[in-house]
Design a protein around this motif. Structure first.
Motif, PDB file in Angstrom:
ATOM      1  N   PHE A  84       1.175  -0.921  -0.143  1.00  0.00           N
ATOM      2  CA  PHE A  84      -0.149   0.195   0.065  1.00  0.00           C
ATOM      3  C   PHE A  84       0.568   1.889   0.136  1.00  0.00           C
ATOM      4  O   PHE A  84       1.982   1.681   0.438  1.00  0.00           O
ATOM      5  CB  PHE A  84      -0.852   0.149   1.176  1.00  0.00           C
ATOM      6  N   LEU A  86       1.044   4.465   1.454  1.00  0.00           N
ATOM      7  CA  LEU A  86       1.062   4.626   2.536  1.00  0.00           C
ATOM      8  C   LEU A  86       2.076   6.103   3.072  1.00  0.00           C
ATOM      9  O   LEU A  86       2.534   6.436   1.971  1.00  0.00           O
ATOM     10  CB  LEU A  86       1.681   3.675   3.706  1.00  0.00           C
ATOM     11  N   PHE A 227      -6.095  -0.989  10.936  1.00  0.00           N
ATOM     12  CA  PHE A 227      -5.621  -1.059   9.153  1.00  0.00           C
ATOM     13  C   PHE A 227      -4.353  -2.350   9.617  1.00  0.00           C
ATOM     14  O   PHE A 227      -3.854  -1.950  10.027  1.00  0.00           O
ATOM     15  CB  PHE A 227      -4.902   0.227   8.718  1.00  0.00           C
ATOM     16  N   ASP A 229      -2.472  -4.053   6.826  1.00  0.00           N
ATOM     17  CA  ASP A 229      -1.264  -3.529   6.381  1.00  0.00           C
ATOM     18  C   ASP A 229      -0.928  -4.942   5.213  1.00  0.00           C
ATOM     19  O   ASP A 229       0.171  -5.014   5.203  1.00  0.00           O
ATOM     20  CB  ASP A 229      -0.027  -2.481   6.756  1.00  0.00           C
ATOM     21  N   TYR A 272      -6.668   7.769   9.635  1.00  0.00           N
ATOM     22  CA  TYR A 272      -7.173   7.078   8.736  1.00  0.00           C
ATOM     23  C   TYR A 272      -6.431   7.776   7.667  1.00  0.00           C
ATOM     24  O   TYR A 272      -5.776   6.939   6.433  1.00  0.00           O
ATOM     25  CB  TYR A 272      -7.998   6.076   9.075  1.00  0.00           C
ATOM     26  N   SER A 273      -7.150   8.939   7.389  1.00  0.00           N
ATOM     27  CA  SER A 273      -7.001   9.400   5.583  1.00  0.00           C
ATOM     28  C   SER A 273      -5.216   9.646   5.501  1.00  0.00           C
ATOM     29  O   SER A 273      -4.559   9.878   4.685  1.00  0.00           O
ATOM     30  CB  SER A 273      -7.773  10.870   5.293  1.00  0.00           C
ATOM     31  N   THR A 276      -3.389   6.409   4.706  1.00  0.00           N
ATOM     32  CA  THR A 276      -3.586   6.273   3.702  1.00  0.00           C
ATOM     33  C   THR A 276      -4.087   7.183   2.244  1.00  0.00           C
ATOM     34  O   THR A 276      -4.200   6.204   1.290  1.00  0.00           O
ATOM     35  CB  THR A 276      -5.238   5.244   3.627  1.00  0.00           C
ATOM     36  N   TYR A 461      -4.605  -5.033  -5.361  1.00  0.00           N
ATOM     37  CA  TYR A 461      -4.073  -4.180  -5.368  1.00  0.00           C
ATOM     38  C   TYR A 461      -4.116  -3.918  -6.939  1.00  0.00           C
ATOM     39  O   TYR A 461      -4.436  -2.330  -6.863  1.00  0.00           O
ATOM     40  CB  TYR A 461      -2.403  -4.463  -5.134  1.00  0.00           C
ATOM     41  N   ALA A 492      -7.947  -0.269   0.396  1.00  0.00           N
ATOM     42  CA  ALA A 492      -6.635   0.299   0.353  1.00  0.00           C
ATOM     43  C   ALA A 492      -6.228   2.012  -0.052  1.00  0.00           C
ATOM     44  O   ALA A 492      -5.904   1.100  -1.251  1.00  0.00           O
ATOM     45  CB  ALA A 492      -6.306   0.340   1.562  1.00  0.00           C
ATOM     46  N   GLY A 493      -6.717   2.708  -0.016  1.00  0.00           N
ATOM     47  CA  GLY A 493      -6.159   4.257  -0.515  1.00  0.00           C
ATOM     48  C   GLY A 493      -6.217   4.735  -2.128  1.00  0.00           C
ATOM     49  O   GLY A 493      -6.382   6.151  -2.557  1.00  0.00           O
TER      50      GLY A 493
END
Length: 765
Positions: A84, A86, A227, A229, A272-273, A276, A461, A492-493
């Motif tokens: 991810f 991050l 979260f 990862d 969280y924002s 991600t 992904y 996520a993201g």
């Protein structure tokens, strides 16, 4: 995945070992965290250290209120990607410290701490607020471990791991009354406690436990989020293996997650924002009505013109027209070429549509697959643009498109080619892209161009890199805040690349409820913008269902009419009923209302993207976290901070809803109700329970406004709903920049002199 058969027995074919004590605590390599050496049996004598496995648990400070926890069995295992993306805006500094007391060793990251018990031969890690006032969750006895399946009968068998699966798992405690939410766009029960959840993107519709958008983040009513990862498959047993624990497991040698302390849902989502990425902004025009051709319907330029002229004749403004699948030739999806038999002059057609003023923007459907019947398939194979099998063949199957291949976005040349195809669409006037599919990405017998990636981690992904590529291509052409997707798959993201819609739902009230649960869950996973197929995708909606769906669908952040094998223009649903209660009049009514709400909606959208919270559908618990009932509500939602919406699911026009504490005013009638409490109402198709929160300064476009884009500070109506000192409304321009702030000070509205034109001020109380 369950590793136990009840509380006492191992599951059949499973061998599990657990961290039984914390034998040694040492600094992590960064020097900021703690590393725990945890043997899988209690070490009571020197010889106990031999012939056993250990688990290493590294706890590190991430930033204020956030800790990472990584559990590892064999440290020599490769760390394969993808990972991810991050901290895309940078990682904040953190004030961390390690202290030792008679209770144990405590690592603090600002407001969040983890304490490792100092008791001999115990395993107990507690996560709590640093001030000690709030216990969040814990890793207790037999809550961290490794597992083999099939179970080896001797450790010697692990010298060959090719036919043995290895898992790492953790079990965080679920407190009494705690509820768990989020995990992407999930259509089942809103509270996930009691469920088994597999985070693995799938094209399963909206009526199963599968999800198009799996997000490895959950939010707890106890004031924290977690979260996980990894984009790999994550298996969750949320009170479903042990009733008092959430078990998280992955196949592999490592499991890393971040625990995020709020304590409020707003604060959790905002943090969280940071981790991600904040949701991307969307242009004002995208809030208008989108009209689609539908999926397998037959259409050409004449059909499109008839739709748009019919909408105009019925006073229904259309902002975006969407060409779905069959703008392409059959069997050639998706090679980005208009079907010349049906659309001989697509550039001219798009120009004519815009010049006539019946629509402002045009969208087309795409996907990341390529059928072998396409003339460009051979070129894509020759140049290595498509995913391959391990033996060097192109990966193909006949699921969806005959002999289709999958674009390999780990190949930079394939990305460049894909963007060049998009640019050709932009050249002929296409403004936005529906990025469909991206879920059924194979993870066995495949070799990506980038050999460093793990095929299993690529499965989820892929949605991220696919939508990122298209979104950035739109940004490059139209500007950073003008890019809009209509995406189905996500992970996520992906909130950075708005927007998403809820996938294939049926035309039933039950599917309406499923879709709402999906939108609420996605909003609690960090996504600000969401839409749904108004009227349902599959089937032929009854007129009453269509009209009820229109009402709340136009109160979603984004609103699109779309179906499968039937059109969704209103006159085809009810034989062109021209009465005030007909589908056309109902759609016109709610489309006009959304236009009037734009000063409020677009300002709220800016706040949503800054803070990583949903605009709509916003779960009630975000606004009312201290109300236990708010955590149970899955048939109503907030639009921004101040508007409460309850869709109607009954053909007899009745609806039951809940109002939290305070005074609530019916938007349509001005009737005031006092919460907390449950209420029952009956509504025509022109209304639903739309209530305004006490203390609201609500700014609307002028009476009769039908545009989506206009000056939100001119000729507006300002309504006051039981306002008090400090009540505020922010108004922005068409680019989302703050222009006017209205605030109640000393009993007066300060800032109203900055408004333009003839503005109306109304006190509603």
């Amino acid at each position: 995945m369950k590793f136990r058969d009840g509380q006492w027995l191992a599951a059949e074919g499973v061998h599990a070992e657990y961290a039984e004590e914390v034998y040694r605590i040492s600094p992590t390599p960064s020097g900021k965290g703690v590393s725990l050496l945890c043997p899988t049996k209690k070490i009571l004598r020197r010889g106990d250290v031999l012939n056993l496995s250990t688990l290493t648990i590294d706890i590190e400070p991430a930033f204020d209120g956030v800790l990472s926890v990584e559990t590892t069995h064999w440290q020599g295992a490769l760390r394969r990607g993808p990972n991810f993306d991050l901290f895309p805006a940078g990682q904040p500094e953190v004030d961390s410290q390690v202290t030792k007391t008679d209770k144990g060793t405590t690592l603090s990251a600002g407001s969040l701490s983890a304490t490792v018990s100092r008791k001999d031969h115990t395993f107990d890690i507690s996560f709590h607020s640093t001030d000690g006032k709030k216990r969040l969750t814990a890793l207790q006895n037999r809550s961290v471990g490794l597992a083999y399946t099939p179970a080896p009968t001797t450790p010697m068998q692990t010298n060959d791991m090719r036919d043995i699966k290895h898992y790492i798992f953790t079990q965080t405690t679920i407190s009494v009354g705690e509820s768990i939410h989020g995990l992407g766009e999930r259509f089942g029960p809103f509270n996930k406690v009691g469920q088994t959840v597999s985070l693995w993107n799938a094209d399963g519709g909206t009526s199963s436990d599968q999800a198009y958008k799996n997000v490895s983040f959950w939010l707890s009513s106890r004031g924290y989020g977690l979260f996980v990862d990894t984009p790999d498959r994550v298996e969750l047993e949320i009170g479903s293996e042990r009733c008092c624990r959430t078990q998280t497991s992955v196949e592999g040698q490592r499991l890393k997650w971040y625990i995020i302390y709020g304590p409020t849902p707003r604060e959790i989502l905002q943090k969280y924002s940071i981790l991600t990425g904040t949701p991307g902004s969307v242009p004002a025009w995208s809030f208008g009505l989108w009209l689609s051709t539908s999926f397998t319907t037959s259409y050409d330029e004449e059909t499109v013109n008839s739709f748009l002229s019919g909408m105009k004749a019925r006073d229904i403004p259309v902002e975006v027209f969407h060409f779905d699948c069959f703008w392409l030739k059959a069997f050639q999806w998706c090679d980005f070429e208009f079907d010349s038999d049906m659309f001989p002059d697509p550039k001219g057609q798009i120009a004519r549509l815009k010049a006539e003023g019946t629509v402002k923007k045009v969208c087309v459907w795409t996907n990341p697959y390529l059928g072998q019947a396409s003339p460009i398939f051979a070129e894509a194979v020759e140049k290595g643009y498509l995913l391959k099998r391990k033996n060097g063949d192109v990966f193909q199957w006949d699921l969806w498109q005959t002999g289709m291949g999958i674009v390999d976005f780990t190949n930079p040349a394939a990305c460049d080619w894909f963007v060049s195809c998009l640019n050709k669409l932009f050249d002929i006037g296409v403004d936005c892209i529906k990025t469909d599919f991206g879920e059924r990405i194979p993870s066995n017998d495949v070799a990506w161009h980038d050999l460093a990636v793990d095929p299993k981690r690529m499965h989820n992904y892929y949605a991220f890199i696919y939508n990122k590529l298209v979104y950035e291509a739109l940004q490059a052409r139209y500007g950073p805040n003008e890019a809009v997707l209509f995406a189905r798959s996500a992970t996520a993201g992906s909130q950075r690349f708005p927007l998403t819609w809820g996938g294939d739902c049926e035309s039933t009230p039950e599917a309406m409820a499923e879709s709402i649960r999906g939108g609420l869950s996605l909003g609690l996973s960090g996504f600000s913008f969401w839409s749904v197929d108004i009227g349902g995708f599959e089937g032929y909606p009854d007129p009453w269902i269509y009209k009820r769906w229109v009402a709340w669908g136009l109160l979603c952040s984004h609103s699109r009419l779309h179906g499968s094998n039937s059109y969704r223009v209103p006159w085809t649903v009810d034989d062109d009923d021209a009465s005030p209660e007909g589908c056309s009049a109902t759609l016109a009514k709610w489309t006009h209302l959304k236009a009037r709400l734009m000063p409020y909606l677009f300002a709220q959208a800016q706040e949503s993207t800054r803070n990583g919270i949903p605009l709509s559908l916003r779960a009630m618990c975000i606004e009312f976290p201290d109300d236990p009932t708010a955590w149970t509500l899955d048939r109503q939602f907030m639009v921004g901070n101040n508007l409460l919406v309850t869709p109607i699911f009954e053909e007899d026009d009745t609806v039951q809803f809940y109002l939290p504490a305070g005074k609530w005013t019916n938007f349509f009638t001005g009737e005031v109700k006092a919460g907390p409490g449950w209420f029952t109402e009956t509504h025509s198709f022109a209304t639903l329970p739309l209530y305004v929160r006490e203390g609201t300064l609500l700014v609307l476009g002028k009476e009769g406004e039908k545009r989506t884009v206009y000056d939100y500070t001119e000729d507006v109506e300002v309504r006051s709903y039981f306002v008090k000192e400090g009540s505020k409304a922010v108004l922005v321009d068409g680019e989302g920049k703050e222009k006017v702030v209205l605030e109640v000070k000393g009993g007066e509205i300060v800032g109203k002199n900055e408004l333009k034109g003839e503005c109306v001020f109304t006190v509603v109380e």
